[in-house]
Structures are given as structure tokens and as C-alpha cells.
Motif scaffolding. Structure first.
Motif, mmCIF file in Angstrom:
data_model
loop_
_atom_site.group_PDB
_atom_site.id
_atom_site.type_symbol
_atom_site.label_atom_id
_atom_site.label_comp_id
_atom_site.label_asym_id
_atom_site.label_seq_id
_atom_site.Cartn_x
_atom_site.Cartn_y
_atom_site.Cartn_z
ATOM 1 N N CYS A 18 48.199 75.863 46.457
ATOM 2 C CA CYS A 18 47.271 76.252 47.490
ATOM 3 C C CYS A 18 46.797 77.624 46.844
ATOM 4 C CB CYS A 18 47.691 76.801 48.820
ATOM 5 S SG CYS A 18 48.891 75.336 49.468
ATOM 6 N N TRP A 20 43.918 81.003 46.273
ATOM 7 C CA TRP A 20 44.272 82.173 46.750
ATOM 8 C C TRP A 20 43.604 82.843 48.099
ATOM 9 C CZ3 TRP A 20 42.983 79.798 42.564
ATOM 10 C CH2 TRP A 20 41.545 79.849 42.296
ATOM 11 N N LYS A 33 50.204 79.634 45.809
ATOM 12 C CA LYS A 33 51.303 79.192 46.712
ATOM 13 C C LYS A 33 52.005 77.707 46.250
ATOM 14 C CE LYS A 33 51.584 82.825 49.316
ATOM 15 N NZ LYS A 33 52.585 83.968 49.372
ATOM 16 N N LEU A 48 59.496 84.703 41.929
ATOM 17 C CA LEU A 48 58.615 84.280 43.333
ATOM 18 C C LEU A 48 59.523 83.925 44.374
ATOM 19 C CD1 LEU A 48 56.392 81.373 41.728
ATOM 20 C CD2 LEU A 48 55.900 83.649 42.275
ATOM 21 N N LEU A 65 54.866 80.151 54.675
ATOM 22 C CA LEU A 65 53.776 80.900 53.930
ATOM 23 C C LEU A 65 53.400 82.204 54.579
ATOM 24 C CD1 LEU A 65 51.245 77.913 53.180
ATOM 25 C CD2 LEU A 65 52.830 79.151 51.909
ATOM 26 N N ASP A 70 56.432 82.058 48.362
ATOM 27 C CA ASP A 70 55.597 81.763 47.420
ATOM 28 C C ASP A 70 55.823 80.353 47.070
ATOM 29 O OD1 ASP A 70 54.279 84.482 46.671
ATOM 30 O OD2 ASP A 70 56.358 84.849 45.727
ATOM 31 N N VAL A 71 56.978 79.884 47.377
ATOM 32 C CA VAL A 71 57.564 78.196 47.162
ATOM 33 C C VAL A 71 57.796 77.763 48.403
ATOM 34 C CG1 VAL A 71 58.907 76.728 45.683
ATOM 35 C CG2 VAL A 71 57.915 78.898 44.406
ATOM 36 N N ALA A 87 48.169 75.091 54.735
ATOM 37 C CA ALA A 87 47.468 75.980 54.011
ATOM 38 C C ALA A 87 46.182 76.442 54.699
ATOM 39 C CB ALA A 87 46.902 75.397 52.694
ATOM 40 N N TRP A 90 47.599 78.848 57.154
ATOM 41 C CA TRP A 90 47.971 80.223 56.550
ATOM 42 C C TRP A 90 46.641 80.895 56.075
ATOM 43 C CZ3 TRP A 90 47.216 80.996 51.400
ATOM 44 C CH2 TRP A 90 47.602 82.356 50.733
ATOM 45 N N HIS A 91 45.764 80.378 55.432
ATOM 46 C CA HIS A 91 44.643 80.852 54.723
ATOM 47 C C HIS A 91 43.727 81.373 56.041
ATOM 48 C CE1 HIS A 91 41.817 81.563 51.465
ATOM 49 N NE2 HIS A 91 40.854 81.118 52.073
#
Length: 181
Positions: A18, A20, A33, A48, A65, A70-71, A87, A90-91
Motif C-alpha cells: 500500500c 505512502w 505497508k 518493521l 494500519l 507496517d506488516v 488501505a 487508512w489512507h
């Protein structure tokens, strides 16, 4: 813009990277991620932060996340759209009220999962996306049709009707997925 790529890694672990964070709620950290299916070998990533609990859906993945993992490990056979939806949550900070964006991310996740080789999807805040790789709109439409039982795809967050999916060939190796209404 959020960029997500997938490929098959050694040991058959599906990997989604995913992109940045360039905006959105929470700390603005550049980085990558990783989301792995625990069905295959998961390599060690020194330095990580890896989640120890296996996530089972988009909300659990997004929760890890948000907690700074990170994982993130996911259950084998999980909804193929879940990592992409997570994602986006989160983003961009999407919630259950962002139905159009979540539906667009679900379609993008399904399209990404259906591709045989390395490819990537870029997702905008409104759920609009573009799929890059060895793809055509016709092939993506056919792959999606196989996943839409009864003409609909259901996740815990959204139900997407296949006839609401808008695809167009934007370039020889790029398919545009319009946001869902």
C-alpha cells in the motif's frame, strides 16, 4: 493518491504493498505497508512493526494500519477486496458513510486480485481508480463477472451491483474504474 500493487512472492504468499500517505487523518508518514496472506511463507522484515493477530476483513486490516503496523497478516481466503478497502480506510479515513468510495475500492480490489501478473491500482479519495498492467477493460469486466454472484458483490461494508461498474480503456495498459454511484 493511494497506489497499491500486488504480485506473487516466493512461497505463494500474496503480497499487497500500500503506497505512502500523502494526506488524510492520523500521522502523515511516508512509507510502505505490506499485507500478507498467512497461507504462504511470510519473510522477516527487520525494523518493521508486524501485527501478531490475523485480520479477517477490511475493518480489522485498517485497524492494524491505524495502530501503526507496517506488516498486516490476513486470513487465507479472505475477501480479495478487503486489503484495498482497508488501505483506503487508512489512507483517506473512509468510514461506513463513504459508500461510493468503499464500493469503488471493492471493485478495484477485485480487479487487482484477478490479474495474473504484477500490476497496480491507484485510488482517489472518491473511489475512482485506474488499474495498470497487462490489462484491458474487456478482460477486467470478464474477471469481475466471475466474482459477482447473482450480479452483485457483497462485503460487510457495501454491496456493489455489477451493472454499476464503469470501466474504460484509458491507455493500452491502463483501465479506468469510475466511482460507484
Amino acid at each position: 493518491m493511494l497506489r497499491i500493487g500486488t504480485w506473487r512472492s516466493a512461497g505463494t504468499a500474496d503480497l499487497v504493498a500500500c503506497g505512502w500517505r500523502d494526506s488524510g487523518p492520523g500521522p502523515s508518514e511516508p512509507g510502505i505497508k505490506l499485507i500478507f496472506s498467512v497461507g504462504g511463507h511470510v519473510p522477516h522484515f527487520p525494523g518493521l512493526r508486524a501485527g501478531t493477530r490475523v485480520a479477517r476483513g477490511a475493518e480489522e486490516i485498517a485497524g492494524q494500519l491505524f495502530r501503526g503496523m507496517d506488516v498486516v497478516l490476513i486470513e487465507p481466503g479472505s475477501c480479495p477486496a478487503a486489503p484495498v478497502m482497508a488501505a483506503g480506510m487508512w489512507h483517506y479515513g473512509w468510514t461506513g458513510d463513504d459508500l461510493g468510495a468503499l464500493a469503488g475500492a471493492a471493485v478495484a480490489g477485485l480487479a487487482l486480485a484477478a490479474q495474473p501478473g504484477p500490476c497496480a491500482v491507484e485510488i482517489g479519495r472518491d473511489g475512482r481508480s485506474s488499474l495498470d498492467g497487462h490489462v484491458t477493460a474487456a478482460a477486467v469486466r470478464a474477471a469481475l463477472a466471475d466474482r459477482f454472484a447473482g450480479g452483485r458483490y457483497r462485503t460487510p461494508q457495501v454491496t456493489v451491483p455489477l451493472d454499476a461498474v464503469r470501466l474504460s480503456q484509458e491507455a493500452p495498459r491502463r483501465v479506468r474504474i469510475a466511482p460507484m454511484a
